[in-house]
Design a protein around this motif. Structure first.
Motif, PDB file in Angstrom:
ATOM      1  N   UNK C  35     -13.395   6.981 -10.312  1.00  0.00           N
ATOM      2  CA  UNK C  35     -12.364   7.975 -10.017  1.00  0.00           C
ATOM      3  C   UNK C  35     -12.161   8.111  -8.505  1.00  0.00           C
ATOM      4  N   UNK C  36     -13.274   8.152  -7.776  1.00  0.00           N
ATOM      5  CA  UNK C  36     -13.162   8.282  -6.315  1.00  0.00           C
ATOM      6  C   UNK C  36     -12.453   7.060  -5.730  1.00  0.00           C
ATOM      7  N   UNK C  37     -12.857   5.883  -6.217  1.00  0.00           N
ATOM      8  CA  UNK C  37     -12.217   4.671  -5.710  1.00  0.00           C
ATOM      9  C   UNK C  37     -10.719   4.703  -6.035  1.00  0.00           C
ATOM     10  N   UNK C  38     -10.400   5.158  -7.239  1.00  0.00           N
ATOM     11  CA  UNK C  38      -8.999   5.234  -7.633  1.00  0.00           C
ATOM     12  C   UNK C  38      -8.229   6.173  -6.707  1.00  0.00           C
ATOM     13  N   UNK C  39      -8.851   7.282  -6.326  1.00  0.00           N
ATOM     14  CA  UNK C  39      -8.201   8.216  -5.411  1.00  0.00           C
ATOM     15  C   UNK C  39      -7.890   7.520  -4.084  1.00  0.00           C
ATOM     16  N   UNK C  40      -8.879   6.774  -3.575  1.00  0.00           N
ATOM     17  CA  UNK C  40      -8.673   6.095  -2.292  1.00  0.00           C
ATOM     18  C   UNK C  40      -7.521   5.095  -2.406  1.00  0.00           C
ATOM     19  N   UNK C  44      -3.907   5.304  -0.374  1.00  0.00           N
ATOM     20  CA  UNK C  44      -3.404   4.223   0.472  1.00  0.00           C
ATOM     21  C   UNK C  44      -2.101   3.670  -0.110  1.00  0.00           C
ATOM     22  N   UNK C  45      -2.100   3.473  -1.430  1.00  0.00           N
ATOM     23  CA  UNK C  45      -0.910   2.908  -2.077  1.00  0.00           C
ATOM     24  C   UNK C  45       0.316   3.790  -1.913  1.00  0.00           C
ATOM     25  N   UNK C  46       0.163   5.072  -2.194  1.00  0.00           N
ATOM     26  CA  UNK C  46       1.309   5.976  -2.115  1.00  0.00           C
ATOM     27  C   UNK C  46       1.835   6.090  -0.690  1.00  0.00           C
ATOM     28  N   UNK C  47       0.906   6.320   0.240  1.00  0.00           N
ATOM     29  CA  UNK C  47       1.346   6.495   1.624  1.00  0.00           C
ATOM     30  C   UNK C  47       1.989   5.202   2.134  1.00  0.00           C
ATOM     31  N   UNK C  48       1.394   4.064   1.755  1.00  0.00           N
ATOM     32  CA  UNK C  48       1.964   2.795   2.216  1.00  0.00           C
ATOM     33  C   UNK C  48       3.353   2.590   1.619  1.00  0.00           C
ATOM     34  N   UNK C 289      -0.933   6.709  10.978  1.00  0.00           N
ATOM     35  CA  UNK C 289      -2.136   7.540  11.053  1.00  0.00           C
ATOM     36  C   UNK C 289      -3.233   6.977  10.155  1.00  0.00           C
ATOM     37  N   UNK C 290      -2.837   6.631   8.949  1.00  0.00           N
ATOM     38  CA  UNK C 290      -3.796   6.091   7.981  1.00  0.00           C
ATOM     39  C   UNK C 290      -4.365   4.766   8.482  1.00  0.00           C
TER      40      UNK C 290
END
Lengths: 294, 274, 310
Positions: C35-40, C44-48, C289-290
């Protein structure tokens, strides 16, 4: 220049630097408390804020801060606990583990404003949760997960491997050993970590301004039905926290006593963090004593 | 009695000398067949076929790094995660080194006590009772009874009967080790493996522990790794001497200590080792 | 009492409750980790995907975005292209980060040396708990103090509004000071005691020991501390936003209003419409920023690896 003179000068300079730093830090805390504490009263802590008039309090914001904190901890603790257990007790030292660890490190180093923006995009907009306690709690969870996971992992590390062997040798599974032997023994240290992370969550604002929102509608503290819109427990209402409040009234505050309210709020925030810290130290020590003595 | 130097005529002693127990009164409970243990590519045990007699104490001796602890920990598969164990481990006719054996069920029958006492951070009572509770023993009187019997068998009952609620972490080293033995026997194992159980204890505690073990052997088959040769001589019926990953000599304890057949054993038990 | 081997084998091969619990526990704890990995990945995916939309859907040239000096996403320039030059914010962010790190480093390391080498007693009893406590002070409090103390002070000394890079630097300096100090102290504490003893025994003075032995040995740890502080400064949003003035102009002096990536993001994202160019351009800033936080992460890893090799 001879080395003894050089030594004296250098050490003198170091004394000076340390002195300056202490002064800065003392001035910082001193300023917060001296300018803020006189503003803090029971009235200030319990009345709702006023938008255009003097004399508003921070009652709703304070409640929101605690409510969000509790929700965020309730969501993040089990996840962090599970992740830490897997990482420490099960994970083999291979590339998958190292990728996972890297991901957690990345999450912990992301600026909280980025986490907040993602929360805005995903929870507020995509899942249509709106500016709400729930969106805010999820954003805080993401913000909190990596540090809490690491802190629980460190706590597991403090328990001797001999304890694990002891459990296994009795025919217990690793899972039973961890949940029945290791975790109870690690409670003092886990609790310390949880409270310290709670302090961080309590003061976080950037992750919240676009998730939990920047408004604090009046609450009816008589109504504890979470489905009612004015109920304090309603997780779908927007909820400005204390930290967000400080930012908000300083950026676009129009109340005449914005500065006084900010001072008071800052003092309350800092004292809350201080209490979290003291509680973490005290409870950790106390529990550990109870565990190891009669 | 021979002095070790009397029999140590170079070239005339065998390289290995293995005499498995054959006493019909004490049939074999546990045995290893073709056992090989690897840590990564490194082979830690390569000749270690032994039979262990029921209700007897067998001592495993040898210098550090000789493989005796690795061997012991392989017997109830405590090394599964860090080592590869090949070969068969026969327990009452069943090969327990098969992948589909339930290791948890197996370890309840083949228990283990470690070098350093490792009581759990719980009360004395719960140290013993909690594993039982997890296995469905919940009746208070039944638990009380097992706790008392186990503590009595481990010769700890008289010292702690009034403070069963006390944290086990407050016990002295010798008491803690006996608590660990009580904890291990509470699940009613068949075989008890002990990995240098006295090495962290003072002489008085050690001698108490040895008395306890001598009493326990009427109920359990005991295999004990020890550094202390006097201890092996005092309490065990059989002794296996390990050297560099092999069992070099296995026989009755009196034979090993009074009439060792292998030069290296003879050097070791007479203290001329290394 | 005695069972046949077949019976025993059957008993030993029956899956026990412990074995079932074990599988359950593994699955549950692994799911939490995933779940944590999925959040990361999701972050990244959404912001990118949002951040890249400026370049894919709105066809803004990446180079123009990175090097353009004019930030007026709602206006178009003489060539009819939208004005989305982020250089002024990028410069603002880097300037404020580097300056605050330059100021904070000597103070932080000096204090860490003091509390670890010169006065370990006072260090352990007072300085360490205090710095650890200050690490936890919320950044809005730093921002508020900046606004009510630092900005008026700058205004009275340098004139102008008082908002700007200088005020931002001051606030970030104080904000990262406890973090860098506390991490530097950890780095110094990791230097084995016998290093110092050996050096002192050779007749070196305390300062020579500190300078030539302790600081050298702790260099990777100290660098990590500083980079960590820089990462925090770079990503800090509210405290900076409150004191920098939020004018997306190329900074000409330290006391003129300026802007950083984070300050423009916090003020702008609520005032733009999802999917519009103005909004997408802001997400591109978030992406920068990311990416920068990934770069800081990478630097910390490289330092760590190099430290281990030594």
């Amino acid at each position: 220049m001879n080395s003894k003179v050089q030594n004296k000068i250098a050490i003198g300079v170091l004394y000076g630097i340390a002195g300056v730093v202490v002064l800065i830090l003392l001035a910082l805390v001193g300023y917060i408390l001296v300018s803020g504490l006189p503003k803090v009263s029971w009235h200030f802590l319990t009345t709702p804020a006023k938008a255009f008039l003097k004399g508003g309090g921070i009652g709703v914001q304070l409640f929101n801060s605690f409510y969000l904190l509790i929700l965020a901890m309730l969501i993040s603790f089990p996840i962090a606990l599970g992740a830490a257990i897997y990482l420490y007790e099960y994970a083999k030292d291979n590339w998958v583990t190292s990728v996972v660890r890297t991901a957690i490190e990345i999450l912990s180093s992301l600026p909280s404003v980025v986490v907040g923006l993602f929360g805005f995009l995903f929870f507020v907009v995509k899942l249509r949760l709106g500016f709400s306690i729930l969106s805010g709690a999820f954003a805080l969870t993401f913000f909190n997960l990596p540090l809490l996971t690491r802190s629980i992992e460190d706590s597991l590390h403090t328990i001797d491997d001999k304890q694990r062997e002891g459990g296994l040798a009795l025919g217990l599974s690793r899972w039973e050993t961890v949940t029945r032997v290791i975790l109870p023994a690690a409670v003092p240290s886990i609790l310390t970590g949880v409270i310290l992370s709670a302090g961080r969550v309590f003061g976080e604002a950037a992750a919240l301004i676009y998730t939990a929102g920047q408004s604090a509608p009046a609450l009816n503290f008589m109504d504890w039905n979470p489905f009612n819109i004015s109920s304090p427990l309603n997780p779908m209402r927007p909820a400005e926290t204390l930290a967000v409040h400080i930012w908000k009234i300083n950026s676009e505050g129009i109340m005449p006593d914005a500065k006084a309210i900010s001072s008071g709020s800052s003092a309350v925030l800092v004292i809350a963090i201080l209490l979290f810290n003291l509680a973490a130290r005290y409870l950790g020590k106390r529990l550990y004593k109870r565990l190891t003595s009669a | 009695m021979f002095m070790s130097s009397d029999i140590a005529k170079p070239g005339t002693t065998p390289e290995r000398h293995i005499v498995q127990p054959t006493d019909a009164q004490h049939p074999t409970v546990l045995s290893t067949e073709g056992l090989h243990v690897f840590y990564g590519d490194k082979e830690a045990i390569y000749e270690g076929d032994l039979k262990f007699a029921r209700n007897q104490i067998t001592a495993l001796i040898g210098a550090s790094g000789s493989g005796k602890s690795t061997f012991l920990r392989s017997l109830n598969r405590m090394n599964d995660r860090i080592a590869t164990v090949k070969g068969r481990i026969m327990y009452r006719g069943v090969d327990i080194n098969q992948p589909d054996i339930d290791v948890y069920e197996m370890r309840r029958r083949i228990g283990m006590v470690f070098q350093r006492p490792n009581p759990f951070a719980k009360s004395i009572y719960d140290n013993i009772a909690f594993a039982l509770r997890l296995r469905g023993v919940t009746a208070k009187n039944k638990l009380d009874e097992i706790v008392e019997t186990s503590l009595r068998q481990a010769a700890l009952w008289d010292q702690v009967k009034d403070e069963l609620d006390k944290s086990a972490l407050a016990l002295s080293g010798g008491q803690a080790q006996r608590l660990c033995i009580a904890r291990a026997i509470a699940v009613k194992p068949d075989v008890l493996l002990l990995d240098e159980p006295a090495s962290a204890l003072d002489p008085v505690s050690t001698s108490q522990l040895e008395d306890t073990l001598l009493k326990l052997k009427q109920h359990y088959t005991i295999i004990i790794v020890t550094h202390n040769m006097q201890q092996a001589a005092r309490i065990s019926e059989y002794t296996a001497f390990f050297n560099q990953g092999r069992v070099l000599e296995y026989d009755t304890t009196s034979q090993i200590f009074t009439n060792p057949q292998v030069q290296v054993t003879s050097d070791y038990v007479s203290g001329n080792f290394g | 009492m005695t069972k046949s081997p077949e019976q025993l084998e059957q008993e030993l091969k029956r899956r026990s409750k412990a074995a079932k619990l074990e599988i359950w526990g593994r699955v549950v704890s692994f799911s939490a980790l995933i779940l944590i990995v999925a959040v990361v990945v999701a972050i990244i995916g959404f912001v990118a995907s949002k951040g890249l939309a400026t370049f894919t859907t709105n066809h803004v040239n990446l180079w123009d975005f990175l090097s353009g000096k004019n930030w007026n996403p709602s206006l178009t320039d003489a060539h009819g292209k939208p004005e989305v030059g982020a250089l002024s914010m990028i410069v603002g962010s880097f300037l404020i980060t580097v300056l605050s790190a330059i100021v904070a480093t000597p103070f932080a390391i000096g204090t860490a040396v003091f509390m670890n080498e010169i006065s370990p007693n006072r260090g352990a009893k007072i300085l360490q708990p205090v710095t650890e406590l200050l690490v936890g002070i919320p950044s809005v409090v730093y921002g508020f103090i900046g606004l009510s103390v630092v900005v008026p002070f700058t205004r009275s000394v340098f004139g102008g509004s008082g908002f700007g890079i200088l005020s931002g630097t001051c606030v970030l300096f104080v904000m990262i000071l406890p973090t860098v100090t506390s991490m530097s102290a950890d780095a110094l504490r990791a230097v084995p005691r016998y290093y110092r003893e050996a050096s002192l025994a050779l007749g070196a003075t305390q300062w020579q020991t500190i300078y030539k032995v302790v600081l050298r040995a702790a260099t990777p740890g100290l660098m990590t501390a500083v980079v960590f502080g820089m990462a925090r400064a770079f990503g800090e949003a509210l405290a900076v936003q409150m004191v920098i003035g939020n004018a997306a102009l190329m900074p000409h002096s330290l006391v003129d209003p300026a802007a950083t990536l984070t300050s423009v993001l916090t003020t702008g994202i609520g005032n733009t419409v999802m999917g519009s160019l103005q909004n997408n351009a802001l997400w591109s800033l978030a992406l920068v920023l990311l990416l920068m936080s990934l770069v800081f992460n990478l630097i910390i890893r490289l330092i760590g690896r190099k430290g281990r090799l030594q």
